[in-house]
Design a protein around this motif. Structure first.
Motif, PDB file in Angstrom:
ATOM      1  N   ALA A 397      -9.263  46.562 -15.838  1.00  0.00           N
ATOM      2  CA  ALA A 397     -10.269  47.551 -15.452  1.00  0.00           C
ATOM      3  C   ALA A 397     -11.187  47.002 -14.364  1.00  0.00           C
ATOM      4  O   ALA A 397     -11.456  47.671 -13.359  1.00  0.00           O
ATOM      5  CB  ALA A 397     -11.084  47.967 -16.681  1.00  0.00           C
ATOM      6  N   ILE A 398     -11.652  45.767 -14.545  1.00  0.00           N
ATOM      7  CA  ILE A 398     -12.571  45.185 -13.557  1.00  0.00           C
ATOM      8  C   ILE A 398     -11.832  44.920 -12.247  1.00  0.00           C
ATOM      9  O   ILE A 398     -12.336  45.187 -11.154  1.00  0.00           O
ATOM     10  CB  ILE A 398     -13.211  43.889 -14.111  1.00  0.00           C
ATOM     11  CG1 ILE A 398     -14.001  44.212 -15.385  1.00  0.00           C
ATOM     12  CG2 ILE A 398     -14.111  43.252 -13.062  1.00  0.00           C
ATOM     13  CD1 ILE A 398     -14.447  42.984 -16.164  1.00  0.00           C
ATOM     14  N   GLU A 399     -10.623  44.403 -12.378  1.00  0.00           N
ATOM     15  CA  GLU A 399      -9.803  44.103 -11.207  1.00  0.00           C
ATOM     16  C   GLU A 399      -9.607  45.370 -10.352  1.00  0.00           C
ATOM     17  O   GLU A 399      -9.679  45.320  -9.125  1.00  0.00           O
ATOM     18  CB  GLU A 399      -8.474  43.606 -11.745  1.00  0.00           C
ATOM     19  CG  GLU A 399      -7.646  42.665 -10.963  1.00  0.00           C
ATOM     20  CD  GLU A 399      -8.331  41.542 -10.229  1.00  0.00           C
ATOM     21  OE1 GLU A 399      -8.453  41.694  -9.009  1.00  0.00           O
ATOM     22  OE2 GLU A 399      -8.677  40.517 -10.829  1.00  0.00           O
ATOM     23  N   LEU A 400      -9.365  46.509 -11.003  1.00  0.00           N
ATOM     24  CA  LEU A 400      -9.065  47.731 -10.249  1.00  0.00           C
ATOM     25  C   LEU A 400     -10.287  48.269  -9.503  1.00  0.00           C
ATOM     26  O   LEU A 400     -10.149  49.052  -8.559  1.00  0.00           O
ATOM     27  CB  LEU A 400      -8.467  48.804 -11.160  1.00  0.00           C
ATOM     28  CG  LEU A 400      -7.065  48.496 -11.726  1.00  0.00           C
ATOM     29  CD1 LEU A 400      -6.418  49.764 -12.278  1.00  0.00           C
ATOM     30  CD2 LEU A 400      -6.141  47.847 -10.691  1.00  0.00           C
ATOM     31  N   LEU A 401     -11.493  47.839  -9.917  1.00  0.00           N
ATOM     32  CA  LEU A 401     -12.672  48.224  -9.123  1.00  0.00           C
ATOM     33  C   LEU A 401     -12.523  47.705  -7.700  1.00  0.00           C
ATOM     34  O   LEU A 401     -12.856  48.397  -6.731  1.00  0.00           O
ATOM     35  CB  LEU A 401     -13.942  47.643  -9.752  1.00  0.00           C
ATOM     36  CG  LEU A 401     -14.387  48.254 -11.081  1.00  0.00           C
ATOM     37  CD1 LEU A 401     -15.541  47.451 -11.673  1.00  0.00           C
ATOM     38  CD2 LEU A 401     -14.816  49.702 -10.858  1.00  0.00           C
ATOM     39  N   ASN A 402     -12.024  46.469  -7.585  1.00  0.00           N
ATOM     40  CA  ASN A 402     -11.811  45.894  -6.257  1.00  0.00           C
ATOM     41  C   ASN A 402     -10.703  46.627  -5.512  1.00  0.00           C
ATOM     42  O   ASN A 402     -10.764  46.808  -4.302  1.00  0.00           O
ATOM     43  CB  ASN A 402     -11.447  44.407  -6.371  1.00  0.00           C
ATOM     44  CG  ASN A 402     -12.553  43.603  -7.021  1.00  0.00           C
ATOM     45  OD1 ASN A 402     -13.630  43.449  -6.455  1.00  0.00           O
ATOM     46  ND2 ASN A 402     -12.307  43.117  -8.227  1.00  0.00           N
ATOM     47  N   GLN A 403      -9.679  47.045  -6.272  1.00  0.00           N
ATOM     48  CA  GLN A 403      -8.544  47.720  -5.631  1.00  0.00           C
ATOM     49  C   GLN A 403      -8.939  49.099  -5.097  1.00  0.00           C
ATOM     50  O   GLN A 403      -8.586  49.443  -3.967  1.00  0.00           O
ATOM     51  CB  GLN A 403      -7.387  47.873  -6.632  1.00  0.00           C
ATOM     52  CG  GLN A 403      -6.752  46.556  -7.064  1.00  0.00           C
ATOM     53  CD  GLN A 403      -5.938  45.877  -5.966  1.00  0.00           C
ATOM     54  OE1 GLN A 403      -5.540  46.515  -4.998  1.00  0.00           O
ATOM     55  NE2 GLN A 403      -5.710  44.583  -6.136  1.00  0.00           N
ATOM     56  N   VAL A 404      -9.659  49.895  -5.898  1.00  0.00           N
ATOM     57  CA  VAL A 404      -9.887  51.281  -5.455  1.00  0.00           C
ATOM     58  C   VAL A 404     -10.810  51.355  -4.242  1.00  0.00           C
ATOM     59  O   VAL A 404     -10.691  52.262  -3.427  1.00  0.00           O
ATOM     60  CB  VAL A 404     -10.388  52.219  -6.591  1.00  0.00           C
ATOM     61  CG1 VAL A 404      -9.386  52.292  -7.715  1.00  0.00           C
ATOM     62  CG2 VAL A 404     -11.759  51.822  -7.075  1.00  0.00           C
ATOM     63  N   VAL A 405     -11.722  50.376  -4.117  1.00  0.00           N
ATOM     64  CA  VAL A 405     -12.564  50.416  -2.908  1.00  0.00           C
ATOM     65  C   VAL A 405     -11.938  49.614  -1.760  1.00  0.00           C
ATOM     66  O   VAL A 405     -12.556  49.434  -0.718  1.00  0.00           O
ATOM     67  CB  VAL A 405     -14.014  49.921  -3.183  1.00  0.00           C
ATOM     68  CG1 VAL A 405     -14.696  50.810  -4.210  1.00  0.00           C
ATOM     69  CG2 VAL A 405     -14.042  48.463  -3.598  1.00  0.00           C
ATOM     70  N   GLY A 406     -10.737  49.109  -1.983  1.00  0.00           N
ATOM     71  CA  GLY A 406     -10.015  48.410  -0.907  1.00  0.00           C
ATOM     72  C   GLY A 406     -10.557  47.026  -0.608  1.00  0.00           C
ATOM     73  O   GLY A 406     -10.374  46.502   0.492  1.00  0.00           O
TER      74      GLY A 406
END
Lengths: 839, 201
Positions: A397-406
């Motif tokens: 979940a935390i990792e995907l925060l970085n992914q969705v904002v690129g």
């Protein structure tokens, strides 16, 4: 009084370039020696690893070197009774006698079934660990090796680092970051990759104006330095991260669609069966080409591929991964997340918006003349967040925060530490690069697998646990000999009884600096290890965890003795080499060393040769960096550096590899594990956490129980992240001069409701009936539903008299069984459901 | 020339690295901390802040310890560093009473770090310069400064919170930081005029 070996009649004033060994960061140091005595340790300004600075542990190494309680001679147990707290009645024996006994045992085991040899190492000595696990064990013929650290929080972050960053560790790019969201992590002041390097870069960033928001149940030093502290219930971090994902994707529209299309599997279509929809001919994952109105293999889709919506493909209803992520996150409204986390909904909304806006989606930055995406926002996390039995879901979940904002592996965002290496300009060693698999996804590759050590299963708590509960009828071998290379596994995992049960019937050989709890309870033979100031190690930062991400220099170090080993102490690697020679498998050790270190002619070892540790180290140095950079060069210079190239620091803009937002392997993996458990009679195990997308599931200790109203956690402080820190008199003095170290911290109001005053003796008792006693420290900087203890004190070994009875052993509160483990990442649930009462 | 130090509390992480670097460089005995760190929390949950405050001798321009010393053991050098000559100190501890910063330590007993085990080789070397019955304190690593080096706490600090230099040099890093970042000193009310400046957190 200790007398240094040899007489130093000549006045001497020397500086020795080496590597610190007080924690796994392995910072570069300069050791000052006056007339044979180490008088000072400073950081080595010539190295990017530590950048010339030291944490409190660095200079304190002097007192480790000269501690009169160090083990100085081989010891043999004369009390046949093993047990926690037992007096082993050590008897000093000669090295020859010790190695004769050991060789005889190992010869027998190797002839019968080499898998019966188990080996446990510590990440505090990455180079020695690599040698033991990557050279000695394969040569012996056993894969039963594992790593035990201080407080096992599993490898959830390792998995995400491998899968999403092509690395074994991550670092925020604080040089370019404007907004750092920290979950359960002491980045800056303590426990994180490359402590001293990070501390300097974080301080620079704070002065520059980077905003830091820290999510943590207890306000440690990192949260104390943050601009904002969000107190949270332990184990609920993924609910908060899912709410942020929901707001970014579904309410604020703050996501980087271009990044998601190009660099992730966001457009890949997923069928109702939970698997990627695939092209019937090529087998490639499909995307929906909106312009053509049809599904195409991912590498044939034009620019206009769909990342949301629902599409009929081959008669099945399919959705792009991003659409599934949106739907998955949508149930985590700020209100729902607030109920779980206790973070107010309006704060959740504000921080999500701040984070998304800080990422400046669409902006670019010019670095070394090249225009790259600029995403100056990062979300980072460490054991405080993922140290629970929902570790995988939290990390994802935390990792995907970085992914969705690129912001993943883009300037300003969250970077892998060393994903791409072209190697030294002259030798092109070491060399690795992110690869792409047939599905277009990032392919785990070197250095992902902990540089040849086999990846995360090695770093697991599972081996001691299965050794303890192993059903003798269903498994065709049992542990018979354990070699312990410097770990204190009884204190370092959880419930010490489980570690003891696992190996109590083994013949235990233990390399130790001190006669510690594990040695006294279990060891038959203790071998006096040389500490880091007394020994030689090639590539001390073997795991590459210490090197900061982003631009800067590559660096490779040597560790060399600042003084010759005192008394009869010997380096474990040297001793393992001699054991190989005595038992008769040194040919295989040479071959294993060639494999692990990647040695090729003319620097490869001859399997028939007999090599000293010095010669082997020299071969590694020359094999990696050329004949002119042998051991002598490294002894003289300490560190070899060369500048990183732009695409080594920021590889993603130049790569075709896509990062999986959707972890298709997870449910499949979970199902396989469930089947194995069923077939082997382990019975009903919970694999519901093996999800492809993030969600929140309560960790075991989260669930309220009548009368047990609190969660107990432990936190890290910079003077505590070292093994035996309490035995070091200078660090121990910090604990005494500091208000929290020797206390159990709890919120003032919670304490007052229970009639507990500051300084009162209290019991902390878990639902499972484990308890520990300490004194209460009342404070405001802690969540009201939490009690917190620093590090792991509570030593009981006779061989650690300064540490004995200082602080409490938090790990003794933790239950150690399959139900309290995240089966995806093998993290032990690092908190306990407790009640607290006056003693 | 007036040596002084600026400690940036925005950088300081409260790690006690200065305390240990000072220990290693100066080899002081147990309980004697020439460099130390105080911790404080302010506010009530959830609106709380934590602060760390590193302390050392403030090397005051108008140092009361110099004035009250009956034997002249405590002196202020021309470069601003306040020193103690242990041969002249009689251990009266008047200076301890007038120091507003608790920066002086009376060495009552020859304490060692491993009681019952004598002294280890490092201690044997270090304690030669720490006699008992006298007062001691930070001398800004005078022996390092005389060799052109910076104090041990300054070079060790992993957050680069400390800057050492000449307060009289208008172009030095210390004066620049004091001007740019709104520096303050501890207990200005004493009028002692310390040479250690702090930048706000």
């Amino acid at each position: 009084m200790i007398q240094p070996k040899g007489g130093f009649s000549q006045p001497e004033d020397t500086w020795v370039a080496s590597a610190c060994g007080m924690c796994s960061s392995q910072c570069a140091i300069l050791v000052h020696r006056l007339n044979g005595v180490v008088s000072m340790i400073e950081g080595n300004p010539g190295s990017p690893l530590g950048m010339g600075r030291l944490c409190p542990g660095g200079p304190a190494g002097i007192q480790l070197l000269y501690d009169p309680y160090r083990v100085n001679h081989p010891l043999k147990r004369t009390n046949p009774e093993k047990g926690i707290g037992a007096d082993p009645r050590w008897q000093e024996i000669s090295w020859d006698e010790a190695l004769s006994i050991i060789s005889e045992k190992l010869r027998k085991v190797r002839a019968e079934d080499p898998r019966k040899l188990f080996l446990c190492g510590t990440p505090v000595s990455p180079s020695a660990l690599a040698f033991a696990l990557g050279v000695f064990m394969p040569a012996f013929g056993s894969s039963s090796g594992f790593i035990c650290d201080d407080g096992h929080r599993g490898m959830a972050q390792g998995i995400t680092a491998v899968r999403l960053h092509a690395s074994s560790a991550t670092n925020p790019d604080v040089t370019h970051c404007d907004y750092l969201l920290i979950f359960g992590c002491e980045a800056g002041p303590a426990d994180y990759y490359g402590f001293t390097t990070m501390a300097q870069k974080m301080a620079d960033a704070r002065v520059r104006g980077m905003k830091v928001v820290a999510v943590a149940p207890y306000m440690g030093l990192a949260a104390g330095k943050a601009d904002e502290w969000l107190p949270i219930r332990p184990g609920s971090e993924s609910a908060l991260a899912c709410a942020y994902l929901n707001l970014l994707l579904n309410e604020y529209g703050l996501y980087d669609a271009e990044y998601i299309r190009r660099h992730t599997d966001g457009p890949y279509l997923v069928g109702p069966d939970g698997h990627y929809a695939r092209d019937q001919v090529s087998g490639k994952p499909l995307v929906w080409d909106a312009a053509d109105g049809k599904a195409k293999p991912f590498d044939e889709g034009a620019g206009d591929v769909a990342i949301d919506g629902t599409y009929a493909v081959d008669g099945r209803e399919c959705k792009p991964v991003l659409q599934l992520l949106r739907e998955q996150a949508s149930r985590w409204t700020p209100e729902a997340a607030s109920e779980v986390t206790t973070v107010p909904p309006e704060t959740i909304r504000r921080v999500a918006r701040e984070f998304g806006e800080a990422a400046r989606i669409g902006s670019t930055i010019v670095i070394e003349g090249q225009e790259l995406p600029h995403r100056p926002a990062a979300a980072i996390y460490f054991g405080g967040a993922y140290g629970h039995d929902n570790a995988w879901l939290t990390s994802l979940a935390i990792e995907l925060l970085n992914q969705v904002v690129g912001a993943s592996d883009m300037p300003g965002g969250l970077l892998g530490c060393d994903p791409l290496s072209y190697g030294h300009p002259q030798t092109e060693m070491p060399r690795w690069a992110p690869q792409v698999d047939d599905d277009g996804l990032l392919l785990p590759n070197e250095p992902h697998n902990w540089r040849g050590l086999g990846g995360w299963p090695v770093t697991t708590c599972l081996l001691p646990l299965t050794a303890a509960v192993r059903d003798r009828s269903s498994c065709d071998y049992q542990p018979e000999v354990l070699i312990n290379c410097g770990s204190n596994l009884l204190m370092g995992l959880a419930d010490p009884e489980v570690g003891f049960e696992a190996f109590k019937d083994c013949f235990v050989i233990s390399f130790n600096l001190f006669s510690d709890e594990t040695a006294e309870a279990l060891a038959d033979i203790v071998l006096p290890d040389a500490c880091y100031l007394e020994r030689l190690d090639p590539l001390p930062d073997w795991l590459g965890h210490g090197l900061s991400a982003g631009m800067g220099d590559w660096c490779y170090h040597i560790r060399q003795p600042a003084v010759e080993p005192l008394y009869e102490r010997r380096h474990s690697c040297e001793v393992l080499l001699e054991i190989g020679q005595r038992v008769g498998f040194s040919d295989k050790m040479n071959a294993s060393a060639n494999l692990l270190y990647g040695l090729k002619p003319p620097h490869a070892l001859n399997p028939e040769g007999e090599y000293s540790w010095e010669q082997m180290t020299d071969s590694v140095c020359k094999g990696w960096f050329g004949p002119e950079h042998g051991l002598e060069w490294f002894k003289e210079n300490g560190v070899l550096t060369w500048p990183k190239r732009l695409d080594e620091a920021y590889w993603k803009p130049f790569s075709r590899a896509r990062m999986p937002l959707y972890h298709e392997w997870a449910p499949r993996f979970g199902e396989q594990i469930r089947q194995v458990a069923e077939e082997s009679g382990i019975g009903d195990i919970d694999v519901s956490d093996f999800l492809p997308l993030p969600d929140w599931r309560p960790c075991r200790a989260f669930q309220p129980q009548p009368a047990y109203d609190l969660q107990a956690i432990h936190y890290q402080a910079p003077w505590h992240i070292f093994p035996h820190a309490h035995q070091n008199p200078w660090l121990e003095e910090v604990c005494r001069s500091e208000p929290y170290s020797y206390f159990i911290c709890m919120n003032s109001r919670t304490a007052s409701d229970k009639g507990i005053s500051d300084g009162d003796p209290i019991w902390v008792e878990s639902v499972e009936g484990r308890r520990l006693k300490g004194r209460a420290r009342l404070l405001e900087a802690i969540h009201p539903q939490v009690v917190a203890v620093v590090g792991n004190g509570g030593h009981w070994a006779g061989g650690l008299p300064l540490a004995k009875d200082r602080g409490v052993l938090f790990n003794s509160l933790l239950t150690f069984d399959l139900k309290h483990i995240d089966l995806v990442s093998l993290a032990i649930d690092g908190d306990a459901r407790v009640k607290v009462y006056r003693a | 020339m007036r040596y002084g130090m600026v400690i940036d509390l925005k950088r300081c992480i409260g790690c006690h690295g200065c305390q240990i670097a000072c220990k290693a460089e100066n080899g002081t005995r147990p309980g004697t901390l020439w460099a130390r760190v105080l911790e404080q929390e302010l506010g009530t949950f959830p609106n709380v802040r934590r602060f760390s405050l590193p302390l050392l001798c403030q090397h005051c321009r108008l140092a009361p310890c110099v004035e009250v010393c009956p034997t002249g053991a405590t002196q202020k050098r021309a470069d601003g560093i306040v020193t103690i000559d242990s041969d002249k100190c009689v251990g009266c501890r008047y200076c301890l009473m007038v120091c507003a910063y608790g920066s002086r330590h009376y060495q009552a007993e020859p304490w060692t770090y491993f009681p019952g085990n004598g002294v280890n080789p490092y201690e044997a070397m270090a304690y030669a310069s720490h006699p008992t019955g006298v007062v001691e304190k930070c001398d800004l690593c005078l022996s390092r400064v005389e060799r052109g080096l910076q104090p041990a706490c300054v070079v060790a600090c992993p957050a680069k919170a400390r800057t050492f230099g000449d307060l009289h040099d208008r172009h030095s890093d210390v004066t620049r930081l004091i001007d740019e970042r709104g520096a303050f000193r501890l207990r200005e009310d004493t009028g002692a005029c310390p040479s250690i400046f702090y930048l706000p957190p």
